[in-house]
Design a protein around this motif. Structure first.
Motif, PDB file in Angstrom:
ATOM      1  N   SER A 202      41.742  36.013  45.315  1.00  0.00           N
ATOM      2  CA  SER A 202      41.695  37.171  44.432  1.00  0.00           C
ATOM      3  C   SER A 202      41.991  38.400  45.274  1.00  0.00           C
ATOM      4  O   SER A 202      41.633  38.454  46.453  1.00  0.00           O
ATOM      5  CB  SER A 202      40.320  37.320  43.764  1.00  0.00           C
TER       6      SER A 202
ATOM      7  N   ASP B 158      42.565  33.554  40.940  1.00  0.00           N
ATOM      8  CA  ASP B 158      42.258  34.605  39.973  1.00  0.00           C
ATOM      9  C   ASP B 158      43.505  34.949  39.172  1.00  0.00           C
ATOM     10  O   ASP B 158      44.491  35.453  39.727  1.00  0.00           O
ATOM     11  CB  ASP B 158      41.737  35.831  40.731  1.00  0.00           C
TER      12      ASP B 158
ATOM     13  N   GLU C 260      43.924  37.301  37.239  1.00  0.00           N
ATOM     14  CA  GLU C 260      44.091  38.750  37.147  1.00  0.00           C
ATOM     15  C   GLU C 260      44.438  39.395  38.487  1.00  0.00           C
ATOM     16  O   GLU C 260      44.496  40.624  38.585  1.00  0.00           O
ATOM     17  CB  GLU C 260      42.793  39.370  36.623  1.00  0.00           C
TER      18      GLU C 260
ATOM     19  N   GLN D 255      46.280  40.942  41.724  1.00  0.00           N
ATOM     20  CA  GLN D 255      47.446  41.820  41.832  1.00  0.00           C
ATOM     21  C   GLN D 255      47.955  41.821  43.262  1.00  0.00           C
ATOM     22  O   GLN D 255      47.145  41.784  44.172  1.00  0.00           O
ATOM     23  CB  GLN D 255      47.054  43.249  41.429  1.00  0.00           C
TER      24      GLN D 255
ATOM     25  N   GLY E 246      49.683  37.176  40.413  1.00  0.00           N
ATOM     26  CA  GLY E 246      48.625  36.588  39.601  1.00  0.00           C
ATOM     27  C   GLY E 246      48.421  35.117  39.906  1.00  0.00           C
ATOM     28  O   GLY E 246      49.340  34.407  40.312  1.00  0.00           O
TER      29      GLY E 246
ATOM     30  N   ILE F 106      40.239  32.806  34.266  1.00  0.00           N
ATOM     31  CA  ILE F 106      40.833  33.554  33.164  1.00  0.00           C
ATOM     32  C   ILE F 106      39.817  34.551  32.635  1.00  0.00           C
ATOM     33  O   ILE F 106      38.621  34.286  32.606  1.00  0.00           O
ATOM     34  CB  ILE F 106      41.350  32.632  32.044  1.00  0.00           C
ATOM     35  N   ALA F 107      40.307  35.720  32.224  1.00  0.00           N
ATOM     36  CA  ALA F 107      39.427  36.792  31.757  1.00  0.00           C
ATOM     37  C   ALA F 107      39.126  36.680  30.271  1.00  0.00           C
ATOM     38  O   ALA F 107      38.089  37.145  29.817  1.00  0.00           O
ATOM     39  CB  ALA F 107      40.048  38.147  32.063  1.00  0.00           C
ATOM     40  N   ARG F 108      40.005  36.042  29.517  1.00  0.00           N
ATOM     41  CA  ARG F 108      39.840  35.953  28.070  1.00  0.00           C
ATOM     42  C   ARG F 108      40.129  34.527  27.603  1.00  0.00           C
ATOM     43  O   ARG F 108      41.062  33.894  28.086  1.00  0.00           O
ATOM     44  CB  ARG F 108      40.805  36.916  27.375  1.00  0.00           C
TER      45      ARG F 108
ATOM     46  N   ASP G  58      43.591  33.339  26.871  1.00  0.00           N
ATOM     47  CA  ASP G  58      44.487  33.080  28.005  1.00  0.00           C
ATOM     48  C   ASP G  58      44.535  31.602  28.394  1.00  0.00           C
ATOM     49  O   ASP G  58      45.248  31.230  29.320  1.00  0.00           O
ATOM     50  CB  ASP G  58      44.056  33.901  29.222  1.00  0.00           C
TER      51      ASP G  58
END
Length: 141
Positions: free
Chosen positions: A12, A62, A64, A66, A69, A91-93, A96
């Motif tokens: 991450s 991760d 998400e 940067q 990804g 995953i954040a949602r 996804d």
């Protein structure tokens, strides 16, 4: 799987996410799995280089992160690494999950990370990885 040590790479760009994964899973996610050695990577290139070097049993990526990804990185490892480790994406949602399927990851964990779920998923992926040996990408025809 026996008590054989396992190496888990967590990727991450955010240190708090790497810490959350390590803390949730711990050094021994199940009585028959571990102890774990953790490797932390902060860039996609670090992940590729570390996996290419061998000795990694599981990669937690991760989605998400940067600028690279974890979902794209998962897909890259599946396609490019012949003897790859098991792959889990964060995953954040819940919507996804389709992206995680596209990435061809072996498992997913939702953020924020639930310690009970995280240790179960990691232990299961490590057991599967040990049972079948290094994963090979499908032969191209």
């Amino acid at each position: 799987m026996s008590d054989a040590p396992a190496t888990v790479l967590v990727y991450s760009s955010r240190p708090e996410v790497r810490e959350a994964v390590r803390t949730a899973v711990g050094r021994r996610p199940a009585p028959d799995v571990g102890p774990l050695t953790w490797i932390e990577c902060t860039t996609g290139q670090d992940v590729v280089d570390t996996v290419d070097g061998g000795g990694v049993d599981l990669v937690v990526l991760d989605g998400e992160a940067q600028p690279t990804g974890g979902l794209a990185l998962s897909r890259q490892l599946v396609v490019e690494v012949a003897d790859r480790p098991a792959i889990c994406v964060l995953i954040a949602r819940q919507p996804d999950r389709w992206l995680a399927h596209w990435s061809q990851a072996d498992g997913t964990l939702a953020l924020p990370i639930d310690p009970l779920t995280a240790s179960q998923v990691v232990a299961g992926l490590l057991r599967e990885h040990a049972a079948r040996g290094p994963l090979r990408r499908p032969a191209r025809r």
